[in-house]
Design a protein around this motif. Structure first.
Motif, mmCIF file in Angstrom:
data_model
loop_
_atom_site.group_PDB
_atom_site.id
_atom_site.type_symbol
_atom_site.label_atom_id
_atom_site.label_comp_id
_atom_site.label_asym_id
_atom_site.label_seq_id
_atom_site.Cartn_x
_atom_site.Cartn_y
_atom_site.Cartn_z
ATOM 1 N N VAL A 181 -7.133 -4.153 -5.809
ATOM 2 C CA VAL A 181 -6.350 -3.631 -6.917
ATOM 3 C C VAL A 181 -4.963 -3.288 -6.405
ATOM 4 O O VAL A 181 -4.816 -2.663 -5.349
ATOM 5 C CB VAL A 181 -7.007 -2.373 -7.535
ATOM 6 C CG1 VAL A 181 -6.118 -1.799 -8.648
ATOM 7 C CG2 VAL A 181 -8.386 -2.717 -8.076
ATOM 8 N N GLY A 182 -3.947 -3.701 -7.116
ATOM 9 C CA GLY A 182 -2.591 -3.411 -6.716
ATOM 10 C C GLY A 182 -1.866 -2.603 -7.767
ATOM 11 O O GLY A 182 -1.987 -2.876 -8.963
ATOM 12 N N ILE A 183 -1.122 -1.602 -7.333
ATOM 13 C CA ILE A 183 -0.239 -0.838 -8.217
ATOM 14 C C ILE A 183 1.177 -1.126 -7.756
ATOM 15 O O ILE A 183 1.552 -0.802 -6.630
ATOM 16 C CB ILE A 183 -0.537 0.674 -8.158
ATOM 17 C CG1 ILE A 183 -1.976 0.950 -8.600
ATOM 18 C CG2 ILE A 183 0.443 1.449 -9.020
ATOM 19 C CD1 ILE A 183 -2.361 2.422 -8.529
ATOM 20 N N GLY A 184 1.965 -1.762 -8.595
ATOM 21 C CA GLY A 184 3.326 -2.130 -8.229
ATOM 22 C C GLY A 184 3.406 -3.419 -7.463
ATOM 23 O O GLY A 184 4.456 -3.758 -6.907
ATOM 24 N N THR A 185 2.291 -4.127 -7.302
ATOM 25 C CA THR A 185 2.282 -5.407 -6.600
ATOM 26 C C THR A 185 1.253 -6.327 -7.226
ATOM 27 O O THR A 185 0.192 -5.886 -7.687
ATOM 28 C CB THR A 185 1.971 -5.243 -5.102
ATOM 29 O OG1 THR A 185 1.924 -6.541 -4.496
ATOM 30 C CG2 THR A 185 0.648 -4.536 -4.881
ATOM 31 N N ASN A 186 1.593 -7.624 -7.282
ATOM 32 C CA ASN A 186 0.639 -8.602 -7.792
ATOM 33 C C ASN A 186 -0.207 -9.212 -6.684
ATOM 34 O O ASN A 186 -1.115 -9.996 -6.953
ATOM 35 C CB ASN A 186 1.385 -9.728 -8.526
ATOM 36 C CG ASN A 186 2.053 -9.235 -9.794
ATOM 37 O OD1 ASN A 186 1.482 -8.406 -10.510
ATOM 38 N ND2 ASN A 186 3.249 -9.741 -10.080
ATOM 39 N N ASN A 187 0.119 -8.839 -5.438
ATOM 40 C CA ASN A 187 -0.612 -9.411 -4.312
ATOM 41 C C ASN A 187 -1.074 -8.324 -3.347
ATOM 42 O O ASN A 187 -0.539 -8.171 -2.241
ATOM 43 C CB ASN A 187 0.282 -10.417 -3.571
ATOM 44 C CG ASN A 187 0.702 -11.576 -4.443
ATOM 45 O OD1 ASN A 187 -0.122 -12.387 -4.843
ATOM 46 N ND2 ASN A 187 2.001 -11.640 -4.744
ATOM 47 N N PRO A 188 -2.030 -7.511 -3.769
ATOM 48 C CA PRO A 188 -2.537 -6.471 -2.861
ATOM 49 C C PRO A 188 -3.210 -7.090 -1.650
ATOM 50 O O PRO A 188 -3.725 -8.200 -1.703
ATOM 51 C CB PRO A 188 -3.535 -5.712 -3.735
ATOM 52 C CG PRO A 188 -3.965 -6.695 -4.775
ATOM 53 C CD PRO A 188 -2.755 -7.528 -5.049
ATOM 54 N N SER A 189 -3.193 -6.344 -0.553
ATOM 55 C CA SER A 189 -3.793 -6.839 0.689
ATOM 56 C C SER A 189 -5.272 -7.109 0.489
ATOM 57 O O SER A 189 -5.992 -6.349 -0.170
ATOM 58 C CB SER A 189 -3.606 -5.801 1.807
ATOM 59 O OG SER A 189 -4.356 -6.144 2.942
ATOM 60 N N ILE A 190 -5.736 -8.203 1.058
ATOM 61 C CA ILE A 190 -7.158 -8.548 0.946
ATOM 62 C C ILE A 190 -8.037 -7.582 1.734
ATOM 63 O O ILE A 190 -9.257 -7.577 1.591
ATOM 64 C CB ILE A 190 -7.403 -9.986 1.422
ATOM 65 C CG1 ILE A 190 -7.030 -10.135 2.900
ATOM 66 C CG2 ILE A 190 -6.638 -10.983 0.567
ATOM 67 C CD1 ILE A 190 -7.413 -11.487 3.495
ATOM 68 N N ASN A 191 -7.407 -6.762 2.606
ATOM 69 C CA ASN A 191 -8.160 -5.795 3.399
ATOM 70 C C ASN A 191 -8.211 -4.417 2.739
ATOM 71 O O ASN A 191 -8.768 -3.477 3.313
ATOM 72 C CB ASN A 191 -7.542 -5.655 4.787
ATOM 73 C CG ASN A 191 -7.626 -6.938 5.590
ATOM 74 O OD1 ASN A 191 -8.713 -7.443 5.836
ATOM 75 N ND2 ASN A 191 -6.479 -7.468 5.980
ATOM 76 N N SER A 192 -7.627 -4.298 1.564
ATOM 77 C CA SER A 192 -7.610 -2.998 0.902
ATOM 78 C C SER A 192 -8.371 -3.046 -0.408
ATOM 79 O O SER A 192 -8.534 -4.104 -1.024
ATOM 80 C CB SER A 192 -6.160 -2.573 0.627
ATOM 81 O OG SER A 192 -5.582 -3.394 -0.386
ATOM 82 N N VAL A 193 -8.854 -1.905 -0.819
ATOM 83 C CA VAL A 193 -9.429 -1.756 -2.152
ATOM 84 C C VAL A 193 -8.310 -1.492 -3.138
ATOM 85 O O VAL A 193 -8.321 -1.998 -4.263
ATOM 86 C CB VAL A 193 -10.460 -0.621 -2.181
ATOM 87 C CG1 VAL A 193 -10.956 -0.365 -3.605
ATOM 88 C CG2 VAL A 193 -11.629 -0.941 -1.265
ATOM 89 N N LEU A 194 -7.317 -0.683 -2.682
ATOM 90 C CA LEU A 194 -6.188 -0.338 -3.534
ATOM 91 C C LEU A 194 -4.917 -0.338 -2.695
ATOM 92 O O LEU A 194 -4.886 0.244 -1.610
ATOM 93 C CB LEU A 194 -6.384 1.056 -4.141
ATOM 94 C CG LEU A 194 -5.198 1.649 -4.906
ATOM 95 C CD1 LEU A 194 -4.904 0.847 -6.171
ATOM 96 C CD2 LEU A 194 -5.471 3.111 -5.244
ATOM 97 N N GLU A 195 -3.877 -1.006 -3.176
ATOM 98 C CA GLU A 195 -2.574 -0.979 -2.517
ATOM 99 C C GLU A 195 -1.533 -0.515 -3.526
ATOM 100 O O GLU A 195 -1.444 -1.039 -4.639
ATOM 101 C CB GLU A 195 -2.183 -2.348 -1.983
ATOM 102 C CG GLU A 195 -0.811 -2.343 -1.309
ATOM 103 C CD GLU A 195 -0.391 -3.700 -0.764
ATOM 104 O OE1 GLU A 195 0.812 -3.889 -0.496
ATOM 105 O OE2 GLU A 195 -1.272 -4.580 -0.620
ATOM 106 N N VAL A 196 -0.751 0.503 -3.104
ATOM 107 C CA VAL A 196 0.319 1.023 -3.936
ATOM 108 C C VAL A 196 1.630 0.604 -3.305
ATOM 109 O O VAL A 196 1.857 0.832 -2.110
ATOM 110 C CB VAL A 196 0.253 2.560 -4.046
ATOM 111 C CG1 VAL A 196 1.377 3.072 -4.931
ATOM 112 C CG2 VAL A 196 -1.100 2.979 -4.598
ATOM 113 N N SER A 197 2.495 -0.011 -4.075
ATOM 114 C CA SER A 197 3.742 -0.531 -3.529
ATOM 115 C C SER A 197 4.925 -0.073 -4.372
ATOM 116 O O SER A 197 4.875 -0.086 -5.601
ATOM 117 C CB SER A 197 3.701 -2.065 -3.491
ATOM 118 O OG SER A 197 4.927 -2.592 -3.019
ATOM 119 N N SER A 198 5.989 0.392 -3.695
ATOM 120 C CA SER A 198 7.220 0.781 -4.380
ATOM 121 C C SER A 198 8.330 0.863 -3.356
ATOM 122 O O SER A 198 8.094 1.202 -2.188
ATOM 123 C CB SER A 198 7.059 2.123 -5.094
ATOM 124 O OG SER A 198 8.302 2.527 -5.657
#
Length: 261
Positions: free
Chosen positions: A22-39
């Protein structure tokens, strides 16, 4: 119900992939994360809570391992900052300085929970620092580190007790046990005068007569034991009882105690 979930995802700006990231602020969250927040200009704002002590689960109903929160209170053994729960208590994140820790510094004033160790009254400290000072045994004043070195505790010593001296004075017991021997110089020879009566009664030095007499005109004689005497000599050491300075070379700093904010 069919339109509810897409609306929520659209509002939050979340993009979910079939792989489960799941990504917040990104369309390409890391495959090693459950959730990536980007800003590039924002941060993650955690919940703010009020804690009372690290041993109490509050604001939780019970300790839950892994929960992180930002504490905004400064009471007892907690101070403002980020805390993580380990399942049995709270621990401040990136904070491993126990209260009561000492540190040398060139800083001139209190800073970031560090207080100058200058003998000040505990009552002059902020309320939270006062409570921690009292918990360390300082009920009236903080100890002073002025002109003192820090040493580890000896068995009979009390913590924070001042002791020692920068100078010493030698006494006779400090001197080596040495016996000095020698002979008087030849210039110290002397004679005792007596008169030889030649005949009649004998008067000798044993009765204190300053002019002892013998009744024979020749011969070798030995004085009586009562004629033994001593000569007293005295000399000055030339000293002035000046104390010996035992301070090694040193670098001057201030000493601070950590009592937290």
């Amino acid at each position: 119900m069919k339109n509810t979930l897409p609306c929520i995802l659209l509002i939050l700006g979340i993009s979910a992939k079939t792989s489960g990231q799941v990504g917040i602020g990104t369309n390409n969250p890391s495959i090693n994360s459950v959730l990536e927040v980007s800003s590039t200009n924002k941060g993650v704002l955690l919940m703010k809570n009020t804690m009372s002590t690290i041993s109490a689960p509050s604001p939780l109903a019970a300790h839950v391992k892994g929960i992180t929160t930002y504490n905004i209170s400064n009471v007892n053994d907690v101070s403002e900052g980020l805390y993580q729960n380990n399942g049995t208590s709270w621990a401040q994140v990136a904070h491993d300085i126990p209260y009561g820790t000492l540190s040398n510094s060139f800083a001139a004033a209190d800073n970031n929970g560090w207080y100058l160790l200058n003998g000040r009254a505990v009552s002059s400290l902020p309320a939270n620092a006062q409570a921690r000072a009292v918990s360390l045994g300082f009920t009236l004043n903080l100890p002073t580190a002025d002109d003192r070195f820090i040493k580890t505790k000896d068995t009979p010593e009390a913590l924070a007790s001042p002791s020692g001296s920068s100078t010493i004075s030698l006494i006779q017991a400090n001197l080596p046990n040495v016996t000095f021997t020698g002979s008087a110089a030849s210039a110290g020879s002397h004679t005792h005068i007596y008169s030889d009566r030649g005949a009649g009664s004998t008067t000798n030095s044993g009765n204190g007569d300053p002019n002892p007499e013998a009744d024979n005109t020749s011969g070798t004689y030995t004085t009586q034991a009562s004629g033994d005497h001593t000569h007293t000599v005295s000399f000055s050491s030339g000293g002035s009882s000046q104390q010996i300075n035992i301070n090694p070379s040193y670098l001057v700093t201030n000493v601070f105690i950590y009592l937290g904010n």
